[in-house]
Design a protein around this motif. Structure first.
Motif, PDB file in Angstrom:
ATOM      1  N   THR A  44       0.831  -1.206   0.000  1.00 22.85           N
ATOM      2  CA  THR A  44       0.000   0.000   0.000  1.00 22.85           C
ATOM      3  C   THR A  44       0.868   1.261   0.000  1.00 22.85           C
ATOM      4  O   THR A  44       0.592   2.216  -0.730  1.00 22.85           O
ATOM      5  N   ASP A 157      -5.393  -1.618  -5.210  1.00 26.41           N
ATOM      6  CA  ASP A 157      -4.750  -2.156  -4.014  1.00 26.41           C
ATOM      7  C   ASP A 157      -5.637  -3.250  -3.417  1.00 26.41           C
ATOM      8  O   ASP A 157      -6.749  -2.976  -2.985  1.00 26.41           O
ATOM      9  N   GLU A 158      -5.149  -4.461  -3.405  1.00 25.27           N
ATOM     10  CA  GLU A 158      -5.868  -5.628  -2.875  1.00 25.27           C
ATOM     11  C   GLU A 158      -7.314  -5.678  -3.383  1.00 25.27           C
ATOM     12  O   GLU A 158      -8.269  -5.726  -2.597  1.00 25.27           O
TER      13      GLU A 158
HETATM   14 MG   LIG Z   1      -2.010  -2.855   2.089  1.00 28.39          MG
END
Ligand SMILES: [Mg+2]
Ligand SMILES: Nc1ncnc2c1ncn2[C@@H]1O[C@H](COP(=O)(O)OP(=O)(O)O)[C@@H](O)[C@H]1O
Length: 300
Positions: A44, A157-158
């Motif tokens: 992140t 992100d994810e």
């Molecule tokens: Mg993360």
């Protein structure tokens, strides 16, 4: 080679803590690129620096040739991103949300919005309020939002967090279509190896803020690792080394080695061993999977 994202010696320190350490990566046009690492690895933080949400301590990030630090606006014009939870207004419909966000960019036509809604398969529900959407639908709306400005680079992100298997499969298909058919550079992060393996063309493995390895996942080569059960094992090892310059390892009593990409095959190896009075009890191919590498790298 056209690189849409160039990361050079990127580092991030917060206080005295070094979170990202000298990360260098070039990400190509039209590929799905994965950032894989356990929780806390720095995925992140890396993404936040790429999209200009936090400052860069040292090093540089270039997007489509523009330095994020120096030409912030030009660089970020090319980026669509979802970092953590996308901001959506639950009491507005999906379409109202997209219309709202489209005003932040110049010249996004209704046709363009329609096309994006179709692309993420939300036509049927786009006039319903977002609060009635499933997580998968919200995720798709988030992707639709991040596609509004026709980004050359899409960063998620994810993105599979909280999605069910069907949702993950669908997401994978969207992202691959975007990359492979529309030439978008897609960057996704995940702590799940299996997802990255299915979704990405290449992956960078990150651990404790450091780049550990970059792996090609497309056109994976045939399994070329073999395990032999033989006696005497030390003599076999010596022969392989002497005759074929093969370096081997002994793992749990099995002789393990990788065949080079040449004409040297199993028949030649068997002949050599048997010809030297070595008994062979079993031969098994062993896939040198990313899983082994990931485990080796992250568990140490
Ligand atoms: Mg993360
Ligand atoms: N604002 C911050 N202040 C201090 N430490 C932080 C901050 N943001 C992230 N970290 C630390 O940096 C490391 C990497 O975090 P993060 O980038 O969120 O990892 P990942 O996304 O791979 O799980 C973690 O150890 C985290 O605790």
């Amino acid at each position: 080679m056209e690189f849409n994202v160039e990361i050079n010696h990127l580092s991030k320190a917060i206080g005295k803590k070094k979170i990202i350490k000298d990360l260098s990566l070039n990400i190509k046009k039209g590929e799905v690129f994965g950032l894989l690492g356990p929780n806390g690895a720095g995925k992140t933080t890396t993404i936040r620096m790429i999209v200009g949400l936090i400052g860069i301590t040292s090093g540089s990030v270039k997007i489509c040739g523009h330095d994020v630090k120096i030409n912030h606006k030009e660089a970020l014009e090319n980026v669509g991103a979802i970092v953590e939870n996308p901001e959506m207004y639950p009491f507005l419909s999906g379409l109202e949300n997209l219309n709202y966000f489209s005003r932040m960019h110049k010249g996004i036509s209704n046709e363009k919005i329609e096309e994006i809604v179709e692309f993420v398969n939300l036509e049927g529900r786009i006039k319903d309020k977002v609060k009635t959407y499933s997580l998968g639908m919200r995720q798709r709306l988030g992707i639709a939002q991040s596609l509004l400005n026709n980004p050359k680079v899409l960063i998620l992100d994810e993105p599979t967090n909280g999605l069910d298997p069907a949702g993950i499969k669908e997401l994978r298909q969207y992202l691959q279509t975007l990359a492979h058919e529309k030439g978008v550079t897609v960057i996704v992060s995940s702590h799940m190896l299996s997802e990255i393996e299915l979704m990405c063309d290449r992956v960078a493995i990150i651990k404790a803020g450091e780049l550990i390895a970059i792996e090609n996942l497309k056109g994976k080569t045939e399994e070329k690792y073999y395990q032999f059960k033989v006696t005497p094992i030390d003599k076999a090892q010596e022969l392989l080394s002497k005759e074929y310059q093969l370096s081997s390892e002994v793992t749990e009593g099995l002789l393990e080695f990788q065949l080079p990409n040449s004409n040297l095959g199993i028949p030649e190896i068997v002949k050599l061993l048997v010809g030297n009075n070595i008994a062979i009890y079993s031969i098994e191919p062993k896939e040198n999977s990313l899983e082994d590498k990931f485990m080796n790298l992250t568990m140490k």
